[in-house]
Structure formats: structure tokens, C-alpha cells
Design an enzyme around this catalytic site. Structure first.
Site, PDB file in Angstrom:
ATOM      1  N   ASN A 168      -5.626   3.775   7.760  1.00 28.48           N
ATOM      2  CA  ASN A 168      -5.501   3.215   6.417  1.00 28.48           C
ATOM      3  C   ASN A 168      -4.772   4.257   5.567  1.00 28.48           C
ATOM      4  O   ASN A 168      -3.831   4.878   6.042  1.00 28.48           O
ATOM      5  CB  ASN A 168      -6.897   2.821   5.898  1.00 28.48           C
TER       6      ASN A 168
ATOM      7  N   ASP B 215     -12.724  -5.039  11.172  1.00 29.69           N
ATOM      8  CA  ASP B 215     -13.735  -5.942  10.602  1.00 29.69           C
ATOM      9  C   ASP B 215     -14.621  -5.197   9.590  1.00 29.69           C
ATOM     10  O   ASP B 215     -15.679  -5.695   9.201  1.00 29.69           O
ATOM     11  CB  ASP B 215     -14.563  -6.615  11.703  1.00 29.69           C
TER      12      ASP B 215
ATOM     13  N   ARG C  17      -7.953   0.881  12.920  1.00 35.22           N
ATOM     14  CA  ARG C  17      -6.590   1.228  12.528  1.00 35.22           C
ATOM     15  C   ARG C  17      -6.641   2.293  11.446  1.00 35.22           C
ATOM     16  O   ARG C  17      -7.675   2.493  10.799  1.00 35.22           O
ATOM     17  CB  ARG C  17      -5.821   0.014  12.018  1.00 35.22           C
TER      18      ARG C  17
ATOM     19  N   ASP D 142      -9.618   1.566  -4.753  1.00 38.35           N
ATOM     20  CA  ASP D 142      -8.791   1.541  -3.544  1.00 38.35           C
ATOM     21  C   ASP D 142      -7.942   2.813  -3.509  1.00 38.35           C
ATOM     22  O   ASP D 142      -8.474   3.905  -3.349  1.00 38.35           O
ATOM     23  CB  ASP D 142      -7.972   0.239  -3.545  1.00 38.35           C
TER      24      ASP D 142
ATOM     25  N   GLU E 267       0.849  -1.206   0.000  1.00 38.88           N
ATOM     26  CA  GLU E 267       0.000   0.000   0.000  1.00 38.88           C
ATOM     27  C   GLU E 267       0.878   1.247   0.000  1.00 38.88           C
ATOM     28  O   GLU E 267       2.094   1.180   0.162  1.00 38.88           O
ATOM     29  CB  GLU E 267      -0.862   0.032   1.272  1.00 38.88           C
TER      30      GLU E 267
END
Ligand code: CA
Length: 297
Positions: free
Chosen positions: A107, A125, A105, A203, A21
Site C-alpha cells: 500500500n 480483504d 499487497r 488515509d 493514490e
């Protein structure tokens, strides 16, 4: 109209990352930095020295890294923004964020053209609406910018900084906001591009010098180029990995598109079909990117 691309993508680093990433070009040492969120690593790749790739082990879950004006880097770990000095490997907390939210978290993250560091969170999740896009501003103060996000991704700014493009992956949309460069405030959210279901999930994202967006498709085997003014897809570049996570322009002339990918969740049969999944890829796409902004703090 969508043109079929004759652009070829080559493997730049066979890193076998679980979740590659956050590619970012650093002109200070002509290197491409990127992260593996699930392996807690920062990678560096210097194109002029083909065997110089390095992996640095960091804390969980390093999700983005940016060059820092005062030296070294700033990065996001699970619970906040940190400074990172590669000479000493020292991490310094700049601002804690959401430390009280277990299972969350950070990103994707990136700097605006003025030097603020924007990064968003998600629940691990992928619980709907649990994430927020934050901005790390003057004095390392943190402001929430966009609430109710599920998987915060895909930051890019127009060349004049007046428009922020942003992706919340499950919506399959690229949003545009008016962005106030003086205050860092966002307003007037609208849809700039809508990704068809058969093309995977949007993304990471970057922008080129012509103002067109380059979007990585998770589950879509491609990066695509879009005109955000019309919502039209201009080009598709096939990538030999299904989970394409992000892209960024690099090289001394900013004329190479670097593309990160992921191995996580792929079974043996899938990995046999895409042995370089998790690698860093590179393509000459015939257009240049914009210079990387550094964190101003
Ligand atoms: Ca991402």
C-alpha cells in the site's frame, strides 16, 4: 478551534481513477506522479503543460512511486520493491517481500529524508493485523519496522527526520514514532492525532514546512491540517469527492497541495453527485511543503 476554510480545490486531472493514490512531486521534471492501484497505472501531471497528462500501464498492484537517486524511479508492486526506468519501461526487482503471503499487497510508501524507502502492506480483504511497515535500506535490504498493521498508510517525517508520522487506517489514529535517521529504527510509539468517527478514515498524509500534518479523509470529503504536537485540528479543506486518499505538496515552489481520490465502490447515484471522483485535485493552501526525498539505492 477549527477554522472553516475559504480555500478552494480545483480539478487538475479528470483521470477517473479507481483508487488514485501516492502523489509525489518530482523536481527533476516538475511533474506530479501518482498511481491508480486498482488499474495498475502510474499517472504524471506537469502543471506547466496542461494537456501533457500521461498514464503508464504497469503490473499489479502499483501502490507507490518515488524518484530514485540513480535515475528513474523506485516503486512498490504487489510483492515487493522494484526499480522502474521510464525510458525503457523496464521493471527490475530490488527486493521481494511477502511473496509467500497470498492475498496481500503493498500500500502507501515514501522515502525518509535520508533516502530509505518505507512502504507497508495489507491483506486485500483487510484482515486485521496482517500488514507490516517495511524499510528498504542500503543494498536493497528489507527490514520490518512496524508489525501487526491492518491498512498501512500515511507516512510523513518532521523536517529534521527525527519523528515519523504513520497511519494504520482502521485505528483512526495518526501515530508518531521517534525515528533514528542514522539507523532507520523506530521507537516510542504514541498517538499524535485522533480522527473523530464522523470525519471518515485517515488515509494518506503529508507535512508542511511549519511541521503541521495534512491528512486525507477516506469517506470524509476533505483534507485537514493538524498540529501533531497538540493533537489539534487546525483547518478543514472540502474536496468534491468523498473518498479522499492522499495529498502531497508540489509545484516549483512546493506551494500547491495535490490531492488524490477514488471512484471504487461508488454506485451510480454517488457518482452522479461526485462526477470527478477519482480525479487529481489541487489547492493553494497558503503554506509550503518539504522537498521530496529520493530513494538512495
Ligand atoms: Ca492509502
Amino acid at each position: 478551534m477549527t477554522a472553516d476554510s475559504k480555500i478552494t480545490v480545483s480539478l487538475a486531472s479528470d483521470a477517473q481513477a479507481q483508487l488514485g493514490e501516492g502523489p509525489v512531486w518530482d523536481a527533476r521534471d516538475d511533474s506530479l506522479y501518482w498511481v491508480d492501484i486498482l488499474s495498475h497505472r502510474v499517472y504524471s501531471h506537469r502543471p506547466e503543460e496542461p494537456n501533457s497528462d500521461r498514464a503508464i500501464e504497469l503490473s499489479p498492484f502499483v501502490s507507490s512511486i518515488v524518484p530514485r537517486r540513480s535515475g528513474g524511479f523506485a516503486l512498490t508492486l504487489q510483492d515487493g520493491f522494484y526499480g522502474y526506468d521510464p525510458a525503457t519501461a523496464e521493471l527490475t526487482l530490488l527486493a521481494e517481500v511477502e511473496a509467500s503471503l497470498p492475498g496481500s499487497r503493498f500500500n502507501d510508501g515514501k522515502c525518509d529524508p535520508a533516502g530509505r524507502y518505507l512502504a507497508g502492506t495489507m491483506s486485500m480483504d483487510e484482515e486485521k493485523g496482517r500488514g507490516t511497515l517495511y524499510s528498504l535500506d542500503e543494498g536493497h535490504s528489507v527490514k520490518p519496522l512496524v508489525p501487526d498493521v491492518t491498512i498501512s498508510n500515511g507516512l510523513a517525517w518532521s523536517g529534521d527526520g527525527a519523528t515519523l508520522y504513520y497511519i494504520d487506517t482502521p485505528t483512526r489514529c495518526v501515530y508518531a514514532f521517534d525515528y533514528d535517521m542514522a539507523s532507520g529504527a523506530v521507537s516510542n510509539r504514541r498517538v499524535a492525532a485522533d480522527i473523530p468517527e464522523e470525519e471518515g478514515f485517515p488515509d494518506g498524509m503529508t507535512i508542511d514546512a511549519e511541521g503541521m500534518l495534512w491528512i486525507a479523509h477516506w469517506g470524509g470529503w476533505q483534507v485537514t491540517r493538524w498540529n501533531p504536537a497538540t493533537g489539534e485540528k487546525l483547518l478543514s479543506v472540502p474536496v468534491p469527492a468523498s473518498q479522499v486518499t492522499s495529498c502531497a505538496f508540489g509545484g516549483e515552489q512546493l506551494d500547491k497541495l495535490y490531492i488524490t481520490t477514488a471512484r471504487v465502490g461508488l454506485d451510480e447515484a454517488a457518482l452522479a453527485a461526485q462526477p470527478h471522483a477519482g480525479g487529481l485535485f489541487c489547492a493553494d493552501v497558503g503554506v509550503r511543503g518539504l522537498p521530496t526525498a529520493q530513494y538512495f539505492g
